[in-house]
Scaffold this active site. Structure first.
Site, PDB file in Angstrom:
ATOM      1  N   ILE A 186       0.839  -1.207   0.000  1.00 57.88           N
ATOM      2  CA  ILE A 186       0.000   0.000   0.000  1.00 57.88           C
ATOM      3  C   ILE A 186       0.876   1.260   0.000  1.00 57.88           C
ATOM      4  O   ILE A 186       0.644   2.180  -0.794  1.00 57.88           O
ATOM      5  CB  ILE A 186      -0.971  -0.014   1.199  1.00 57.88           C
ATOM      6  CG1 ILE A 186      -1.957  -1.185   1.057  1.00 57.88           C
ATOM      7  CG2 ILE A 186      -1.726   1.313   1.314  1.00 57.88           C
ATOM      8  CD1 ILE A 186      -2.802  -1.474   2.281  1.00 57.88           C
TER       9      ILE A 186
ATOM     10  N   THR B 119      -4.562   5.152   7.422  1.00 58.89           N
ATOM     11  CA  THR B 119      -5.513   4.187   6.845  1.00 58.89           C
ATOM     12  C   THR B 119      -5.030   2.771   7.149  1.00 58.89           C
ATOM     13  O   THR B 119      -5.477   1.825   6.511  1.00 58.89           O
ATOM     14  CB  THR B 119      -5.657   4.361   5.310  1.00 58.89           C
ATOM     15  OG1 THR B 119      -4.359   4.171   4.711  1.00 58.89           O
ATOM     16  CG2 THR B 119      -6.191   5.717   4.929  1.00 58.89           C
ATOM     17  N   SER B 120      -4.113   2.636   8.110  1.00 58.43           N
ATOM     18  CA  SER B 120      -3.526   1.322   8.351  1.00 58.43           C
ATOM     19  C   SER B 120      -4.229   0.582   9.498  1.00 58.43           C
ATOM     20  O   SER B 120      -5.086  -0.264   9.262  1.00 58.43           O
ATOM     21  CB  SER B 120      -2.033   1.455   8.603  1.00 58.43           C
ATOM     22  OG  SER B 120      -1.435   0.192   8.591  1.00 58.43           O
ATOM     23  N   ARG B 121      -3.865   0.906  10.721  1.00 57.15           N
ATOM     24  CA  ARG B 121      -4.539   0.328  11.895  1.00 57.15           C
ATOM     25  C   ARG B 121      -4.600   1.404  12.975  1.00 57.15           C
ATOM     26  O   ARG B 121      -3.625   2.140  13.186  1.00 57.15           O
ATOM     27  CB  ARG B 121      -3.776  -0.896  12.437  1.00 57.15           C
ATOM     28  CG  ARG B 121      -3.988  -2.174  11.659  1.00 57.15           C
ATOM     29  CD  ARG B 121      -5.430  -2.714  11.788  1.00 57.15           C
ATOM     30  NE  ARG B 121      -5.638  -3.941  11.026  1.00 57.15           N
ATOM     31  CZ  ARG B 121      -6.131  -3.997   9.790  1.00 57.15           C
ATOM     32  NH1 ARG B 121      -6.455  -2.889   9.149  1.00 57.15           N
ATOM     33  NH2 ARG B 121      -6.318  -5.165   9.184  1.00 57.15           N
TER      34      ARG B 121
ATOM     35  N   ASP C 250      -9.024   6.468   8.577  1.00 56.90           N
ATOM     36  CA  ASP C 250      -9.958   5.430   8.132  1.00 56.90           C
ATOM     37  C   ASP C 250     -10.037   4.336   9.192  1.00 56.90           C
ATOM     38  O   ASP C 250     -10.823   3.405   9.060  1.00 56.90           O
ATOM     39  CB  ASP C 250      -9.500   4.833   6.790  1.00 56.90           C
ATOM     40  CG  ASP C 250     -10.528   3.867   6.217  1.00 56.90           C
ATOM     41  OD1 ASP C 250     -11.712   4.271   6.114  1.00 56.90           O
ATOM     42  OD2 ASP C 250     -10.172   2.711   5.903  1.00 56.90           O
TER      43      ASP C 250
ATOM     44  N   GLU D  60     -12.171   1.133  17.214  1.00 63.54           N
ATOM     45  CA  GLU D  60     -13.199   1.070  16.169  1.00 63.54           C
ATOM     46  C   GLU D  60     -14.115  -0.141  16.277  1.00 63.54           C
ATOM     47  O   GLU D  60     -15.232  -0.134  15.760  1.00 63.54           O
ATOM     48  CB  GLU D  60     -12.546   1.084  14.778  1.00 63.54           C
ATOM     49  CG  GLU D  60     -11.758  -0.174  14.431  1.00 63.54           C
ATOM     50  CD  GLU D  60     -11.188  -0.127  13.016  1.00 63.54           C
ATOM     51  OE1 GLU D  60     -10.549   0.894  12.679  1.00 63.54           O
ATOM     52  OE2 GLU D  60     -11.377  -1.095  12.262  1.00 63.54           O
TER      53      GLU D  60
ATOM     54  N   HIS E 254     -13.356   2.706   8.194  1.00 64.95           N
ATOM     55  CA  HIS E 254     -12.631   1.540   7.676  1.00 64.95           C
ATOM     56  C   HIS E 254     -13.192   1.100   6.314  1.00 64.95           C
ATOM     57  O   HIS E 254     -13.621  -0.048   6.140  1.00 64.95           O
ATOM     58  CB  HIS E 254     -12.673   0.382   8.684  1.00 64.95           C
ATOM     59  CG  HIS E 254     -11.465  -0.510   8.581  1.00 64.95           C
ATOM     60  ND1 HIS E 254     -10.778  -0.982   9.675  1.00 64.95           N
ATOM     61  CD2 HIS E 254     -10.807  -1.011   7.497  1.00 64.95           C
ATOM     62  CE1 HIS E 254      -9.773  -1.731   9.270  1.00 64.95           C
ATOM     63  NE2 HIS E 254      -9.774  -1.756   7.952  1.00 64.95           N
ATOM     64  N   GLN E 255     -13.189   2.029   5.379  1.00 61.06           N
ATOM     65  CA  GLN E 255     -13.748   1.737   4.061  1.00 61.06           C
ATOM     66  C   GLN E 255     -12.703   1.817   2.948  1.00 61.06           C
ATOM     67  O   GLN E 255     -13.050   1.726   1.772  1.00 61.06           O
ATOM     68  CB  GLN E 255     -14.900   2.705   3.744  1.00 61.06           C
ATOM     69  CG  GLN E 255     -14.439   4.147   3.507  1.00 61.06           C
ATOM     70  CD  GLN E 255     -15.543   5.035   2.955  1.00 61.06           C
ATOM     71  OE1 GLN E 255     -16.414   5.443   3.686  1.00 61.06           O
ATOM     72  NE2 GLN E 255     -15.497   5.338   1.655  1.00 61.06           N
ATOM     73  N   ALA E 256     -11.431   1.978   3.333  1.00 60.42           N
ATOM     74  CA  ALA E 256     -10.412   2.165   2.290  1.00 60.42           C
ATOM     75  C   ALA E 256     -10.355   0.962   1.332  1.00 60.42           C
ATOM     76  O   ALA E 256     -10.018   1.101   0.169  1.00 60.42           O
ATOM     77  CB  ALA E 256      -9.052   2.413   2.921  1.00 60.42           C
ATOM     78  N   PHE E 257     -10.717  -0.195   1.850  1.00 59.58           N
ATOM     79  CA  PHE E 257     -10.655  -1.417   1.019  1.00 59.58           C
ATOM     80  C   PHE E 257     -11.878  -1.569   0.121  1.00 59.58           C
ATOM     81  O   PHE E 257     -11.906  -2.452  -0.734  1.00 59.58           O
ATOM     82  CB  PHE E 257     -10.572  -2.656   1.930  1.00 59.58           C
ATOM     83  CG  PHE E 257     -11.891  -2.951   2.606  1.00 59.58           C
ATOM     84  CD1 PHE E 257     -12.288  -2.233   3.714  1.00 59.58           C
ATOM     85  CD2 PHE E 257     -12.742  -3.922   2.099  1.00 59.58           C
ATOM     86  CE1 PHE E 257     -13.524  -2.472   4.320  1.00 59.58           C
ATOM     87  CE2 PHE E 257     -13.973  -4.172   2.696  1.00 59.58           C
ATOM     88  CZ  PHE E 257     -14.361  -3.437   3.809  1.00 59.58           C
TER      89      PHE E 257
HETATM   90  P1  NAD Z   1       2.751  -4.894   3.590  1.00 56.25           P
HETATM   91  O1  NAD Z   1       3.079  -6.046   4.477  1.00 56.25           O
HETATM   92  O2  NAD Z   1       2.863  -5.060   2.112  1.00 56.25           O
HETATM   93  O3  NAD Z   1       3.660  -3.633   3.976  1.00 56.25           O
HETATM   94  C1  NAD Z   1       3.912  -3.263   5.294  1.00 56.25           C
HETATM   95  C2  NAD Z   1       5.242  -2.529   5.306  1.00 56.25           C
HETATM   96  O4  NAD Z   1       5.469  -2.058   6.640  1.00 56.25           O
HETATM   97  C3  NAD Z   1       6.431  -3.445   4.941  1.00 56.25           C
HETATM   98  O5  NAD Z   1       7.235  -2.827   3.959  1.00 56.25           O
HETATM   99  C4  NAD Z   1       7.169  -3.607   6.267  1.00 56.25           C
HETATM  100  O6  NAD Z   1       8.582  -3.771   6.108  1.00 56.25           O
HETATM  101  C5  NAD Z   1       6.825  -2.295   6.949  1.00 56.25           C
HETATM  102  N1  NAD Z   1       7.040  -2.343   8.387  1.00 56.25           N
HETATM  103  C6  NAD Z   1       6.914  -3.396   9.230  1.00 56.25           C
HETATM  104  N2  NAD Z   1       7.220  -3.029  10.466  1.00 56.25           N
HETATM  105  C7  NAD Z   1       7.561  -1.723  10.421  1.00 56.25           C
HETATM  106  C8  NAD Z   1       7.997  -0.781  11.388  1.00 56.25           C
HETATM  107  N3  NAD Z   1       8.182  -1.141  12.649  1.00 56.25           N
HETATM  108  N4  NAD Z   1       8.252   0.478  10.972  1.00 56.25           N
HETATM  109  C9  NAD Z   1       8.102   0.837   9.669  1.00 56.25           C
HETATM  110  N5  NAD Z   1       7.692  -0.021   8.708  1.00 56.25           N
HETATM  111  C10 NAD Z   1       7.441  -1.275   9.087  1.00 56.25           C
HETATM  112  O7  NAD Z   1       1.287  -4.444   4.014  1.00 56.25           O
HETATM  113  P2  NAD Z   1       0.260  -3.603   3.136  1.00 56.25           P
HETATM  114  O8  NAD Z   1      -0.529  -4.528   2.293  1.00 56.25           O
HETATM  115  O9  NAD Z   1       0.964  -2.456   2.505  1.00 56.25           O
HETATM  116  O10 NAD Z   1      -0.717  -3.074   4.292  1.00 56.25           O
HETATM  117  C11 NAD Z   1      -0.283  -2.139   5.257  1.00 56.25           C
HETATM  118  C12 NAD Z   1      -1.313  -2.069   6.361  1.00 56.25           C
HETATM  119  O11 NAD Z   1      -2.529  -1.477   5.833  1.00 56.25           O
HETATM  120  C13 NAD Z   1      -1.775  -3.450   6.864  1.00 56.25           C
HETATM  121  O12 NAD Z   1      -0.954  -3.887   7.887  1.00 56.25           O
HETATM  122  C14 NAD Z   1      -3.189  -3.191   7.325  1.00 56.25           C
HETATM  123  O13 NAD Z   1      -3.135  -2.971   8.731  1.00 56.25           O
HETATM  124  C15 NAD Z   1      -3.618  -1.928   6.623  1.00 56.25           C
HETATM  125  N6  NAD Z   1      -4.774  -2.105   5.741  1.00 56.25           N
HETATM  126  C16 NAD Z   1      -5.845  -1.263   5.893  1.00 56.25           C
HETATM  127  C17 NAD Z   1      -6.953  -1.395   5.057  1.00 56.25           C
HETATM  128  C18 NAD Z   1      -8.157  -0.484   5.163  1.00 56.25           C
HETATM  129  O14 NAD Z   1      -9.203  -0.797   4.603  1.00 56.25           O
HETATM  130  N7  NAD Z   1      -8.046   0.644   5.853  1.00 56.25           N
HETATM  131  C19 NAD Z   1      -6.954  -2.395   4.089  1.00 56.25           C
HETATM  132  C20 NAD Z   1      -5.836  -3.226   3.958  1.00 56.25           C
HETATM  133  C21 NAD Z   1      -4.754  -3.075   4.783  1.00 56.25           C
END
Ligand code: NAD
Length: 334
Positions: A155, A232-234, A258, A263, A295-298
């Protein structure tokens, strides 16, 4: 395979039924979320399909196991809601959907960024009320602005591609640098440097112990005055009370979320007739420079299709006794 699908919404069954034509599983949909009191619904099902806010802790896993469940098929990427150690002890397999359209989340990230910057949320309300005044709606060009991307996985990397198109200067921090991202002109720096130098900070790393409250009071203090923060991560990557203090002092200029640490009690449900009990969330909603989506980014056609297909393929592989590439392994601490 008989599958108990928890937390079903209309978009869940629509896309799963469509994808299942190619797999022929027996899907039984439950609206209830998976938690201790609903785990019994899965009695007699070998597989449970669950989502991000389902509770899959030790107690739930034990109940599911007693009822005959052997596979937990997550229809999401994150697995921080699963007690993997207990699942491994019980011999239960956990599978997930590691990537289902990083662009969906990346584009939503940029949508939040643009909405906040150009005050779209405020302009929308004003125009509907016949208020065409422009005071308070001044934005800035993204061109030449510095954006800090924390986590350049699927992402985060997709976000850098979009922002490159806007002509942004991009800084990144990740524990593992991606040469392709570097080659695109993104500069990897330490987290301190990223926080200090970025006009916009966007979070794309997973929630793990090392990233819990990555944005805390100290990080807020380290950021540039008036910074825009997007998550938009967690939710738990951010210490929300610290961010609220940052918004009150003006240190943080805008926040786009997001996801939210608490949540689970709010998102994915229509609570519009209920009294909001979460005072921290309620405070966030009072700021004119905060935009929150639930939480709708997906939530795109492409992502929902891939999620359904990958989940059902994972289950078919487990059913045939094949190794599933999307299995989540429990890593014992050293
Ligand atoms: P990914 O595993 O491809 O990428 C995660 C990146 O974070 C990797 O490059 C990893 O090396 C890095 N990382 C790990 N630990 C770290 C740290 N301590 N400091 C800095 N970087 C670190 O994951 P992704 O597919 O890109 O997804 C990222 C996050 O997005 C997921 O973990 C999920 O929580 C979130 N997500 C949210 C939605 C949404 O609808 N809002 C949907 C999908 C995923």
């Amino acid at each position: 395979m008989r599958i108990a699908v928890f937390g079903t919404k209309s978009y869940t069954s629509t896309y799963f039924d469509r994808a299942n034509k190619a797999f022929g599983h027996e899907l039984v949909y439950f609206e209830a979320r998976l938690h201790e009191r609903t785990a019994r619904l899965a009695e007699g099902f070998p597989t449970v399909c669950a989502f991000v806010n389902d509770q899959i802790d030790a107690a739930v896993l034990r109940k599911l196991h007693t009822g005959g469940v052997r596979t937990i098929a997550l229809r999401c990427a994150g697995f921080n809601n699963v007690d993997l150690e207990v699942a491994a002890q019980l011999g239960m397999q956990v599978v997930r959907v590691p990537a289902y359209s990083p662009e969906s989340v990346a584009e939503h990230t940029v949508a939040l960024l643009l909405a906040l910057n150009r005050r779209i949320h405020r302009a929308f309300n004003r125009v509907r009320e016949g208020n065409f005044a422009l005071e308070g709606l001044v934005g800035f060009e993204l061109r030449r602005r510095t954006v800090g991307v924390v986590g350049t996985g699927r992402i985060g990397a997709a976000v850098t591609k979009i922002l490159n198109g806007f002509g942004c200067r991009i800084l990144a921090y990740d524990i593992a640098e991606d040469p392709e991202v570097s080659a695109s002109g993104v500069k990897y720096v330490e987290l301190d440097e990223l926080l200090k130098s970025s006009d916009i900070v966007t979070l794309h790393c997973p929630l793990v112990p090392a990233t819990h409250h990555l944005i805390d009071a100290a990080a807020v203090d380290a950021m540039k005055n008036g910074v825009m923060l997007i998550n938009t991560s967690r939710g738990a990557l951010v210490d929300t009370p610290a961010v609220i203090e940052g918004l009150k002092s003006g240190r943080i200029g805008a926040v786009g979320l997001d996801v939210y640490e608490e949540e689970e009690a709010l998102f994915f449900e229509d609570l519009s007739s209920k009294v909001l009990q979460d005072d921290v969330f309620a405070r966030l909603l009072t700021f004119p420079n905060v935009v929150i989506t639930g939480h709708q980014a997906f939530l795109t056609e492409e992502a929902l299709t891939t999620i359904a297909e990958t989940t059902l393929r994972n289950i078919s592989q487990v059913e045939r006794g094949e190794e599933c590439e999307n299995a989540v392994a429990f890593m014992a601490k050293a």
